[in-house]
Design a protein around this motif. Structure first.
Motif, PDB file in Angstrom:
ATOM      1  N   GLY A   1       0.831  -1.187   0.000  1.00  8.36           N
ATOM      2  CA  GLY A   1       0.000   0.000   0.000  1.00  8.36           C
ATOM      3  C   GLY A   1       0.866   1.237   0.000  1.00  8.36           C
ATOM      4  O   GLY A   1       1.906   1.279   0.672  1.00  8.36           O
ATOM      5  N   LEU A   2       0.467   2.234  -0.772  1.00  8.40           N
ATOM      6  CA  LEU A   2       1.203   3.492  -0.844  1.00  8.40           C
ATOM      7  C   LEU A   2       0.291   4.655  -0.478  1.00  8.40           C
ATOM      8  O   LEU A   2      -0.859   4.707  -0.909  1.00  8.40           O
ATOM      9  N   GLU A   3       0.813   5.581   0.310  1.00  9.29           N
ATOM     10  CA  GLU A   3       0.159   6.858   0.544  1.00  9.29           C
ATOM     11  C   GLU A   3       0.950   7.908  -0.224  1.00  9.29           C
ATOM     12  O   GLU A   3       2.153   8.063  -0.026  1.00  9.29           O
ATOM     13  N   VAL A   4       0.258   8.593  -1.124  1.00  2.00           N
ATOM     14  CA  VAL A   4       0.920   9.547  -2.012  1.00  2.00           C
ATOM     15  C   VAL A   4       0.763  10.945  -1.438  1.00  2.00           C
ATOM     16  O   VAL A   4      -0.346  11.363  -1.061  1.00  2.00           O
ATOM     17  N   THR A   5       1.854  11.687  -1.362  1.00  2.00           N
ATOM     18  CA  THR A   5       1.837  13.030  -0.795  1.00  2.00           C
ATOM     19  C   THR A   5       1.076  13.993  -1.700  1.00  2.00           C
ATOM     20  O   THR A   5       1.241  13.979  -2.921  1.00  2.00           O
ATOM     21  N   GLY A   6       0.241  14.843  -1.091  1.00  4.06           N
ATOM     22  CA  GLY A   6      -0.503  15.833  -1.861  1.00  4.06           C
ATOM     23  C   GLY A   6      -1.776  15.260  -2.460  1.00  4.06           C
ATOM     24  O   GLY A   6      -2.180  14.131  -2.175  1.00  4.06           O
ATOM     25  N   THR A   7      -2.399  16.049  -3.304  1.00  3.32           N
ATOM     26  CA  THR A   7      -3.677  15.662  -3.906  1.00  3.32           C
ATOM     27  C   THR A   7      -3.577  15.359  -5.392  1.00  3.32           C
ATOM     28  O   THR A   7      -4.554  14.953  -6.008  1.00  3.32           O
ATOM     29  N   ASP A   8      -2.394  15.566  -5.990  1.00  2.00           N
ATOM     30  CA  ASP A   8      -2.225  15.311  -7.415  1.00  2.00           C
ATOM     31  C   ASP A   8      -2.084  13.808  -7.673  1.00  2.00           C
ATOM     32  O   ASP A   8      -1.379  13.097  -6.943  1.00  2.00           O
TER      33      ASP A   8
ATOM     34  N   ALA B   1      15.129   3.054   3.925  1.00  2.00           N
ATOM     35  CA  ALA B   1      14.940   4.367   4.544  1.00  2.00           C
ATOM     36  C   ALA B   1      14.693   5.440   3.499  1.00  2.00           C
ATOM     37  O   ALA B   1      14.194   6.509   3.807  1.00  2.00           O
ATOM     38  N   ARG B   2      15.044   5.151   2.258  1.00  2.00           N
ATOM     39  CA  ARG B   2      14.844   6.138   1.204  1.00  2.00           C
ATOM     40  C   ARG B   2      13.382   6.170   0.795  1.00  2.00           C
ATOM     41  O   ARG B   2      12.753   5.138   0.652  1.00  2.00           O
ATOM     42  N   ALA B   3      12.872   7.372   0.582  1.00  2.00           N
ATOM     43  CA  ALA B   3      11.463   7.515   0.212  1.00  2.00           C
ATOM     44  C   ALA B   3      11.263   7.065  -1.226  1.00  2.00           C
ATOM     45  O   ALA B   3      12.084   7.342  -2.105  1.00  2.00           O
ATOM     46  N   LEU B   4      10.175   6.377  -1.461  1.00  2.91           N
ATOM     47  CA  LEU B   4       9.782   6.070  -2.829  1.00  2.91           C
ATOM     48  C   LEU B   4       9.166   7.311  -3.436  1.00  2.91           C
ATOM     49  O   LEU B   4       8.733   8.233  -2.733  1.00  2.91           O
ATOM     50  N   ASN B   5       9.118   7.346  -4.740  1.00  6.51           N
ATOM     51  CA  ASN B   5       8.510   8.498  -5.393  1.00  6.51           C
ATOM     52  C   ASN B   5       7.923   8.086  -6.729  1.00  6.51           C
ATOM     53  O   ASN B   5       8.245   7.026  -7.276  1.00  6.51           O
ATOM     54  N   MET B   6       7.046   8.977  -7.225  1.00  6.53           N
ATOM     55  CA  MET B   6       6.439   8.805  -8.535  1.00  6.53           C
ATOM     56  C   MET B   6       6.650  10.101  -9.293  1.00  6.53           C
ATOM     57  O   MET B   6       7.253  11.053  -8.768  1.00  6.53           O
TER      58      MET B   6
ATOM     59  N   ALA C   1      -2.733   4.020  -3.131  1.00  4.64           N
ATOM     60  CA  ALA C   1      -2.400   3.154  -4.264  1.00  4.64           C
ATOM     61  C   ALA C   1      -1.964   1.788  -3.769  1.00  4.64           C
ATOM     62  O   ALA C   1      -1.523   1.621  -2.626  1.00  4.64           O
ATOM     63  N   LEU C   2      -2.101   0.800  -4.638  1.00  4.05           N
ATOM     64  CA  LEU C   2      -1.441  -0.487  -4.484  1.00  4.05           C
ATOM     65  C   LEU C   2      -0.359  -0.561  -5.544  1.00  4.05           C
ATOM     66  O   LEU C   2      -0.570  -0.134  -6.684  1.00  4.05           O
ATOM     67  N   ALA C   3       0.790  -1.076  -5.164  1.00  2.00           N
ATOM     68  CA  ALA C   3       1.910  -1.124  -6.098  1.00  2.00           C
ATOM     69  C   ALA C   3       2.648  -2.450  -5.982  1.00  2.00           C
ATOM     70  O   ALA C   3       2.841  -2.969  -4.871  1.00  2.00           O
ATOM     71  N   ASP C   4       3.039  -2.983  -7.111  1.00  2.00           N
ATOM     72  CA  ASP C   4       3.854  -4.189  -7.195  1.00  2.00           C
ATOM     73  C   ASP C   4       5.306  -3.739  -7.260  1.00  2.00           C
ATOM     74  O   ASP C   4       5.743  -3.177  -8.273  1.00  2.00           O
ATOM     75  N   VAL C   5       6.052  -3.928  -6.160  1.00  2.00           N
ATOM     76  CA  VAL C   5       7.421  -3.410  -6.085  1.00  2.00           C
ATOM     77  C   VAL C   5       8.407  -4.542  -5.842  1.00  2.00           C
ATOM     78  O   VAL C   5       8.045  -5.630  -5.372  1.00  2.00           O
ATOM     79  N   SER C   6       9.674  -4.253  -6.132  1.00  3.16           N
ATOM     80  CA  SER C   6      10.732  -5.200  -5.823  1.00  3.16           C
ATOM     81  C   SER C   6      10.865  -5.307  -4.311  1.00  3.16           C
ATOM     82  O   SER C   6      10.806  -4.309  -3.588  1.00  3.16           O
ATOM     83  N   SER C   7      11.043  -6.522  -3.808  1.00  2.00           N
ATOM     84  CA  SER C   7      11.168  -6.706  -2.365  1.00  2.00           C
ATOM     85  C   SER C   7      12.414  -6.030  -1.808  1.00  2.00           C
ATOM     86  O   SER C   7      12.517  -5.818  -0.595  1.00  2.00           O
ATOM     87  N   ASP C   8      13.356  -5.644  -2.687  1.00  2.05           N
ATOM     88  CA  ASP C   8      14.577  -4.968  -2.239  1.00  2.05           C
ATOM     89  C   ASP C   8      14.289  -3.629  -1.579  1.00  2.05           C
ATOM     90  O   ASP C   8      15.081  -3.163  -0.748  1.00  2.05           O
ATOM     91  N   VAL C   9      13.175  -2.972  -1.942  1.00  2.00           N
ATOM     92  CA  VAL C   9      12.894  -1.642  -1.401  1.00  2.00           C
ATOM     93  C   VAL C   9      12.151  -1.713  -0.079  1.00  2.00           C
ATOM     94  O   VAL C   9      11.989  -0.684   0.594  1.00  2.00           O
ATOM     95  N   LEU C  10      11.699  -2.883   0.332  1.00  2.00           N
ATOM     96  CA  LEU C  10      10.975  -2.994   1.588  1.00  2.00           C
ATOM     97  C   LEU C  10      11.912  -2.695   2.749  1.00  2.00           C
ATOM     98  O   LEU C  10      13.010  -3.234   2.846  1.00  2.00           O
ATOM     99  N   GLY C  11      11.483  -1.830   3.623  1.00  2.00           N
ATOM    100  CA  GLY C  11      12.307  -1.453   4.762  1.00  2.00           C
ATOM    101  C   GLY C  11      13.369  -0.430   4.431  1.00  2.00           C
ATOM    102  O   GLY C  11      14.159  -0.043   5.288  1.00  2.00           O
TER     103      GLY C  11
ATOM    104  N   ALA D   1       6.267  12.328  -3.663  1.00  2.00           N
ATOM    105  CA  ALA D   1       6.668  11.351  -2.652  1.00  2.00           C
ATOM    106  C   ALA D   1       5.554  10.337  -2.384  1.00  2.00           C
ATOM    107  O   ALA D   1       4.368  10.672  -2.408  1.00  2.00           O
ATOM    108  N   ALA D   2       5.968   9.108  -2.131  1.00  4.95           N
ATOM    109  CA  ALA D   2       5.031   8.035  -1.800  1.00  4.95           C
ATOM    110  C   ALA D   2       5.634   7.204  -0.672  1.00  4.95           C
ATOM    111  O   ALA D   2       6.817   6.871  -0.704  1.00  4.95           O
ATOM    112  N   THR D   3       4.803   6.882   0.306  1.00  3.40           N
ATOM    113  CA  THR D   3       5.254   6.139   1.476  1.00  3.40           C
ATOM    114  C   THR D   3       4.526   4.802   1.574  1.00  3.40           C
ATOM    115  O   THR D   3       3.312   4.746   1.382  1.00  3.40           O
ATOM    116  N   ILE D   4       5.272   3.737   1.853  1.00  2.00           N
ATOM    117  CA  ILE D   4       4.650   2.431   2.061  1.00  2.00           C
ATOM    118  C   ILE D   4       3.923   2.438   3.392  1.00  2.00           C
ATOM    119  O   ILE D   4       4.491   2.786   4.434  1.00  2.00           O
TER     120      ILE D   4
END
Length: 386
Positions: free
Chosen positions: A300-307, A350-355, A338-348, A364-367
């Motif tokens: 699960g992803l929470e996307v920053t902002g309303t865009d 500290a770097r923020a995901l983004n779109m 959002a739901l996202a299919d991601v590489s398990s390497d990014v789980l945990g 910015a997007a946060t798991i």
């Protein structure tokens, strides 16, 4: 006249005549050969009814199979992760079906209606595969999809509305409970189940009784002003519930390219398989993956902002990390989820995901944990208790 092929022909559901009268948009789609309303009115109106009052929906497109015979439970155990045959009479359980490589064919529900009848309800049609898998088991499989109509009643007032329509005693039905009820001369199997993150019931009945029951429900539950909802709002609500959908958030293994296939462990369905149980389809592959670690994860992803970001790519810094499968502004959560299919390497990490936004800027997007939203009385018994 030749028989209608349910895998090819698109047909109106038993509720279609009334649903067409209620539709103000005349917008339709098809699922598994059935015509369903996309929306009836403004999506905001439908969503508000679902989350705050009472709504109803046509779920006849779900495929329903009856499994019966001396070895029906053993067959369901082998088929569904070692737990499909361990469902008590009068209850239901969410299950997953895998191929020999452990890839997910579908998630669904096993309902134990009585000592004789087990119903397997799925979002995909897999009749041939079920028959092939039956080899060696003393049981029969009956595809009832064309003979059963399914009406869902959802929302915080769903139980009260059904009680007012004559479904006495329903307040005692626990989550996952199944009850064979009679309303007038109509037999109806009621399941307390909702994939939308709230209080919900599914009513399964013979197709010839569909319209009379719907009309009775709307008439006798009029105090609760039940609102029809289409597939668009149900799709949004399933996203809010963090509920992965076949064909959207995962590709069913029987029709997917191999690179797109995922296992229950990768999709967050690990609790739906018992690796310590007896043999079941896909067990060895899943045991191997649990030891070695999964390569992907549906998060699960929470996307920053309303865009709403432009496109489906997800990045870890500048490196591609995966793709979004579902994304929308959530009226219940008041944010983009959002739901996202991601590489398990990014789980945990500290770097923020983004779109990326339409102008190329980073968003910015946060798991975050799933589900995103759960109705307050979704699991209460009685559900209206404060």
């Amino acid at each position: 006249m030749s028989a209608v092929d349910p895998d090819i022909a698109v047909r109106p559901t038993p509720f279609h005549h009334r649903m067409a009268e209620l539709s103000r948009t005349n917008e339709w789609t098809q699922q598994l050969g059935w015509t369903l309303a996309t929306c009836f009115d403004a999506p905001e109106t439908e969503h508000a009814a679902l989350r705050n009052r009472c709504a109803f929906a046509d779920r006849t497109a779900l495929a329903t199979y009856e499994v019966a015979g001396p070895e029906a439970r053993a067959y369901l155990d082998r088929l569904a992760g070692g737990i499909g045959g361990h469902v008590k009479v009068g209850s239901s359980r969410r299950v997953v079906l895998c191929d020999d490589d452990g890839h997910l064919i579908a998630d669904g529900t096993v309902m134990q209606v009585d000592d004789r009848r087990s119903w397997l309800v799925l979002p995909v049609r897999v009749s041939d595969w079920l028959e092939i898998s039956r080899h060696g088991f003393d049981c029969t499989i009956d595809d009832m999809s064309g003979r059963i109509a399914t009406l869902a009643v959802e929302g915080p007032s769903a139980c009260a509305a059904l009680l007012s329509a004559g479904f006495g005693g329903l307040q005692a039905l626990r989550p996952g409970g199944v009850r064979d009820m009679k309303l007038g001369r109509t037999h109806c199997v009621v399941t307390r189940r909702s994939p939308l993150g709230g209080l919900g019931y599914e009513l399964r009945l013979p197709v010839e009784d569909a319209l009379p029951l719907l009309d009775r429900f709307r008439r006798e539950a009029a105090y609760f002003a039940p609102v029809p909802i289409g597939t668009s709002v149900q799709t949004l609500a399933q996203l809010e519930a963090g509920f992965p959908r076949a064909g959207i958030d995962y590709a069913p293994a029987l029709t997917a390219d191999r690179a797109d296939r995922r296992t229950p462990l990768e999709l967050g369905f690990g609790r739906l398989v018992r690796l310590d149980a007896g043999a079941f389809t896909g067990r060895k592959a899943l045991e191997h993956q649990k030891r070695q670690g999964a390569g992907h994860a549906l998060v699960g992803l929470e996307v920053t902002g309303t865009d709403i970001p432009d496109g489906a790519a997800v990045f870890d810094g500048d490196a591609p990390a995966g793709r979004v499968t579902s994304m929308a502004w959530s009226p219940a959560c008041k944010r983009v989820i959002a739901l996202a299919d991601v590489s398990s390497d990014v789980l945990g990490s500290a770097r923020a995901l983004n779109m990326r936004g339409a102008d190329g800027r980073r968003i910015a997007a946060t798991i975050v944990p799933r589900p995103f939203y759960v109705c307050a009385n979704a699991r209460r018994t009685p559900p209206e208790a404060q």
